[in-house]
Design an enzyme around this catalytic site. Structure first.
Site, PDB file in Angstrom:
ATOM      1  N   ARG A  86      -3.562   9.042  10.588  1.00 45.83           N
ATOM      2  CA  ARG A  86      -4.248   7.860  10.058  1.00 45.83           C
ATOM      3  C   ARG A  86      -4.111   6.758  11.096  1.00 45.83           C
ATOM      4  NH1 ARG A  86      -4.952   8.200   4.249  1.00 45.83           N
ATOM      5  NH2 ARG A  86      -3.911  10.036   3.413  1.00 45.83           N
ATOM      6  N   ASN A 141       0.851  -1.191   0.000  1.00 48.91           N
ATOM      7  CA  ASN A 141       0.000   0.000   0.000  1.00 48.91           C
ATOM      8  C   ASN A 141       0.884   1.238   0.000  1.00 48.91           C
ATOM      9  OD1 ASN A 141      -2.260  -1.683   0.271  1.00 48.91           O
ATOM     10  ND2 ASN A 141      -2.135  -1.619   2.492  1.00 48.91           N
ATOM     11  N   TYR A 173       3.685   0.660   2.735  1.00 45.93           N
ATOM     12  CA  TYR A 173       3.775  -0.459   3.667  1.00 45.93           C
ATOM     13  C   TYR A 173       3.315  -1.758   3.034  1.00 45.93           C
ATOM     14  CZ  TYR A 173      -1.109   0.850   4.766  1.00 45.93           C
ATOM     15  OH  TYR A 173      -2.436   1.178   4.692  1.00 45.93           O
ATOM     16  N   ASP A 205     -12.062  -5.101   8.867  1.00 46.83           N
ATOM     17  CA  ASP A 205     -11.458  -3.816   9.192  1.00 46.83           C
ATOM     18  C   ASP A 205     -11.882  -3.375  10.588  1.00 46.83           C
ATOM     19  OD1 ASP A 205      -9.968  -1.507   8.517  1.00 46.83           O
ATOM     20  OD2 ASP A 205     -11.808  -0.444   7.983  1.00 46.83           O
ATOM     21  N   LYS A 224       2.375  -5.709   9.240  1.00 45.98           N
ATOM     22  CA  LYS A 224       2.692  -4.576   8.362  1.00 45.98           C
ATOM     23  C   LYS A 224       4.160  -4.196   8.518  1.00 45.98           C
ATOM     24  CE  LYS A 224      -1.939  -2.581   8.728  1.00 45.98           C
ATOM     25  NZ  LYS A 224      -2.719  -1.440   9.236  1.00 45.98           N
TER      26      LYS A 224
END
Length: 190
Positions: free
Chosen positions: A54, A43, A127, A138, A67
């Site tokens: 974020r 991403n 990432y 999510d 990640k």
């Protein structure tokens, strides 16, 4: 679930008059650091104004994501929060400045919420993730949860730029964690 630690990674840069070269990911190097996941998605984000925040984000099982985060333009303060049920460090956080200049990376394993704030305009973050984005998995925790007490490295009184979703994420006290403690407490970043 991953049994990988939260790690600050310092890739070596090899420089000369032309600039520098660095290897940002290598399976044998990361395995030697105890990081054994397989990445399946990359991403990349651009945050135009300074103090864009974020997070704090994660994905629930069965699509939890490890990640590997790096800042490729500008500077960010990057954070991992332990959200593993039964962990002695549940709700504790670690953070580090990642920048295009320092080249550092933060590895955030499954079971940790992740977030960052940009420290200057026009920051780009790239990432790797160990699972694909799955909207139904999510999840998030409120960025300014008083129980977690993250010091976001912003000047006093700064109100960050937030998405509508991040502004209303649940508090840690209202969160029912799907992540089990794996026996490895969160440790300070070296």
């Amino acid at each position: 679930m991953s049994n990988n630690p939260v790690r600050l990674i310092y890739p070596k840069r090899h420089g000369d008059a032309r600039g520098w070269f660095t290897e940002v990911y290598s399976v044998p190097v990361f395995e030697a650091l105890g990081i054994t996941c397989t990445f399946v998605q990359d991403n990349h984000s651009l945050s135009a104004p300074a103090y864009t925040l974020r997070g704090l984000h994660f994905q629930r099982p069965p699509h939890g994501q490890d990640k590997l985060v790096r800042c490729v333009r500008g500077r960010i303060f990057d954070v991992a929060v332990d959200i593993r049920e039964g962990s002695p460090t549940y709700g504790k956080w670690v953070g580090a400045e990642l920048s295009a200049d320092n080249g550092h990376q933060l590895f955030v394993p499954v079971g940790f919420a992740h977030g960052f704030v940009t420290l200057e305009d026009d920051c780009e973050v790239s990432y790797k993730c160990s699972d694909i984005y799955t909207p139904e998995c999510d999840g998030g925790i409120r960025w300014n949860d008083a129980q977690i007490k993250i010091d976001w490295a912003m000047p006093a009184g700064t109100i960050p730029e937030l998405s509508g979703k991040d502004a209303v994420q649940p508090l840690l006290a209202d969160f029912d964690s799907p992540f089990a403690y794996d026996g490895r407490p969160l440790e300070p970043l070296a």
